[in-house]
Write an enzyme that holds these catalytic residues in place. Sequence first.
Site, mmCIF file in Angstrom:
data_model
loop_
_atom_site.group_PDB
_atom_site.id
_atom_site.type_symbol
_atom_site.label_atom_id
_atom_site.label_comp_id
_atom_site.label_asym_id
_atom_site.label_seq_id
_atom_site.Cartn_x
_atom_site.Cartn_y
_atom_site.Cartn_z
ATOM 1 N N GLU A 256 -0.089 -6.553 11.525
ATOM 2 C CA GLU A 256 -1.136 -6.581 10.483
ATOM 3 C C GLU A 256 -1.453 -5.165 9.890
ATOM 4 O O GLU A 256 -1.297 -4.150 10.793
ATOM 5 C CB GLU A 256 -2.500 -7.100 11.278
ATOM 6 C CG GLU A 256 -3.616 -7.117 10.227
ATOM 7 C CD GLU A 256 -3.356 -7.965 9.056
ATOM 8 O OE1 GLU A 256 -2.882 -9.179 9.146
ATOM 9 O OE2 GLU A 256 -3.558 -7.322 7.771
ATOM 10 N N THR A 300 -1.369 -11.282 3.891
ATOM 11 C CA THR A 300 -0.601 -11.662 5.038
ATOM 12 C C THR A 300 0.322 -13.023 4.629
ATOM 13 O O THR A 300 1.563 -13.224 4.927
ATOM 14 C CB THR A 300 -1.342 -12.176 6.263
ATOM 15 O OG1 THR A 300 -2.489 -11.267 6.730
ATOM 16 C CG2 THR A 300 -0.664 -12.455 7.503
ATOM 17 N N HIS A 415 -6.826 -5.110 11.255
ATOM 18 C CA HIS A 415 -7.117 -5.593 9.926
ATOM 19 C C HIS A 415 -8.705 -4.945 9.488
ATOM 20 O O HIS A 415 -9.486 -4.564 10.206
ATOM 21 C CB HIS A 415 -7.545 -6.977 10.029
ATOM 22 C CG HIS A 415 -7.701 -7.868 8.655
ATOM 23 N ND1 HIS A 415 -8.582 -7.680 7.960
ATOM 24 C CD2 HIS A 415 -6.622 -8.634 8.156
ATOM 25 C CE1 HIS A 415 -8.388 -8.480 6.971
ATOM 26 N NE2 HIS A 415 -7.168 -9.057 6.914
ATOM 27 N N ASP A 474 2.868 -6.264 7.460
ATOM 28 C CA ASP A 474 2.978 -7.228 6.529
ATOM 29 C C ASP A 474 2.429 -6.750 5.205
ATOM 30 O O ASP A 474 2.970 -7.456 4.113
ATOM 31 C CB ASP A 474 1.979 -8.515 7.091
ATOM 32 C CG ASP A 474 0.387 -8.025 7.126
ATOM 33 O OD1 ASP A 474 0.361 -6.804 7.218
ATOM 34 O OD2 ASP A 474 -0.460 -8.992 7.231
ATOM 35 N N HIS A 475 1.621 -5.719 5.078
ATOM 36 C CA HIS A 475 1.375 -5.258 3.712
ATOM 37 C C HIS A 475 0.352 -3.861 4.086
ATOM 38 O O HIS A 475 0.177 -3.682 5.170
ATOM 39 C CB HIS A 475 0.352 -6.209 2.917
ATOM 40 C CG HIS A 475 -0.801 -6.780 4.063
ATOM 41 N ND1 HIS A 475 -1.919 -6.044 4.193
ATOM 42 C CD2 HIS A 475 -0.878 -7.893 4.535
ATOM 43 C CE1 HIS A 475 -2.677 -6.791 4.991
ATOM 44 N NE2 HIS A 475 -2.120 -7.710 5.132
HETATM 45 C C1 GP9 Z 1 -5.763 -14.161 8.778
HETATM 46 C C2 GP9 Z 1 -4.860 -12.964 8.828
HETATM 47 C C3 GP9 Z 1 -5.336 -11.889 7.879
HETATM 48 O O1 GP9 Z 1 -5.554 -15.248 9.308
HETATM 49 O O2 GP9 Z 1 -3.581 -13.419 8.575
HETATM 50 O O3 GP9 Z 1 -4.962 -12.095 6.715
HETATM 51 P P1 GP9 Z 1 -5.100 -10.846 5.352
HETATM 52 O O4 GP9 Z 1 -6.264 -10.572 5.029
HETATM 53 O O5 GP9 Z 1 -4.419 -9.697 6.181
HETATM 54 O O6 GP9 Z 1 -4.295 -11.423 4.398
HETATM 55 MN MN MN Z 2 -2.780 -9.010 6.837
#
Ligand code: GP9
Ligand code: MN
Length: 633
Positions: A256, A300, A415, A474-475
Amino acid sequence: MRKFSWPKHSVLIIAVIATWLTTYIGYYTSFNMKIDNAMQQFILLINPLAFLLFIYGVALFIKKTKTRNRYIVAVSFITSFIMFANAVFYRFFTDFITLPLLFQTSNFADLSSSITENLRFLDLFFFSDVLIILVAIRFFKQGPERVQESSSKMGRKVYFAAAATLMMFNLALAETQRPQLLTRSFDRELLVKNLGTYNYHLYDLFVQSKSHAQRTFADGTELTEIENYVKANHAQPDPKMFGTAKGKNVIIVSLESLQNFVINNDMDGHEITPFLNGLTNDKDTFYFDNFYQQTGLGKTSDSEFIVENSLYGRNGSAVFFTHSGNTYNSLSERLGENGYATSVMHANSKSFWNRDIMYKALNVQKFYDVDSYTIGEDEAVNWGMKDIPFFHQSVNLMKDIKQPFATRMITLTNHHPFDLDEQDKLIPEYTSNSNTLNKYFQTVRYMDEAVKEFFDDLKESGLYENSIIVMYGDHYGISENHNKAMGMYMDKEITPFDNAELQKVPLFIHIPGSGEGKKMHELGGQVDIRPTILHLLGIDTKADMQFGSDLFSPDHEPFVIFRDGRLVTDKNIYAQEVCYDIETGEPAIDEAQCEPYIERANTELNYSDALINGDLLRFKERPDGSPEMKESK
Ligand code: GP9
Ligand code: MN
């Protein structure tokens, strides 16, 4: 003495209030929604009102009392039915009704057999407003004041202006709780919580019919052109790497919000990712340090989409929401065909990012969502389950999966807003004007620890030797809003060139026992993950519709396209309409260097959009010659 007279539109007023209250009470009795603060509580209270004022307000245009009352009763019945249907549906799916879910045949079969089981006597409560309205109509008929002319033009104007203002107010409050709620969708629960059930259904109807219409007009003729483009860019696998991980389990970990700038770096003398740093020099790990994220608003979920399909997400919305009924040739599907048990592990509610539905379209066989995990005391923070217990329990789940398996794991602790419990803070905060960046280093450090424990658990379980582990960021975690603080950390002023470079995320491909691992500087992006993994497993991708290519292939082209049109080549970065020189970070002397790539980027993004919007992969022939053609949805 002046005789008391009832307000002209008593029935209408009573109807609005009765339906409003049954809806609001229904939220509490039938759905399990998480309300975090007083503001969310308030939004929940007001969210049915604007819609009800509008829909009941149509009665103000109806002249005949009888017709008007009939209309009001009909509206109350329909709104009651919507709430009732959602309540029954929720009992079964723990989710709100959405059109694709309703029309998935398998769901439908499940539903009809269990409808009766899921009915409760108290569901009659949803219809209590209908009853109240019927009583009110009767009462006012018998009452002294029988004349009810339709309302004045002025009165109507004021009424609808008030309803519109309320709607705006509701949307504005929702925006404070969830910026970009309407463009990004996120989660049905969030939509219902912020917009109310009725508006949510209108929104769902709009989103679904838009994608349905585009799909209807597509006939597959566009496919040939795109296929030619994809074929022309196909990179043959390196025979030395092809099949090196054949037959092994595949564990893909989405890290994440992990950006590459923290790797092999420190914060005020504290190492941020000691375990991952170790992997960058590990003999069994290929670490890619010139690798970019390519997500858009779907964050994500976009990264998952890209990894699964080697296509781009959509511009301005989350493809997981808008095109969950499409046919895809996903990584999971391909692995499934090759004998892998496929799954995703993520300790969050299954409907977040519409995953429960999208995973069916992607042919993910099993989704271990939050219900597959036990979250003990102190095991949740921020968005949900902490990464350490998540990895720990996930390894236990893996032990029971038939091998070879392929699973994608999605971490969560690192996150935004990067909150941690005291005991999980392994390094101090940074000190800048950005609270976000300050805390980011700590949560990254925690995630690194979690990955380390995960590797230990895997070794202990005996799964390690027979698996490959692919991990990617992921980003971004730190957006451009924090440029000032980032500038302080990097000790330079952040330009659009740097912002583009900051989209680098780490990619690790760990193959136990390989001995060939090294730092890889090949320029690539998330679209390349799918073909890279498949080739390592010895699965050919020549016939696949994918925009990425194998990172190990000698033919791999150093070219990365961002969803927003920015791009990176081995010579340039193109951002904010400036062609930068990759070496100096200054505008390139020869600006024309970027031009052919700008055009290519446009073409590729348009092709990807066309594939998704037209659901074109349903027309694609499968390797055995039969068309894909799943039942139409
Ligand atoms: C939620 C998690 C976070 O299930 O994958 O999502 P994001 O806000 O990073 O897109
Ligand atoms: Mn994410």
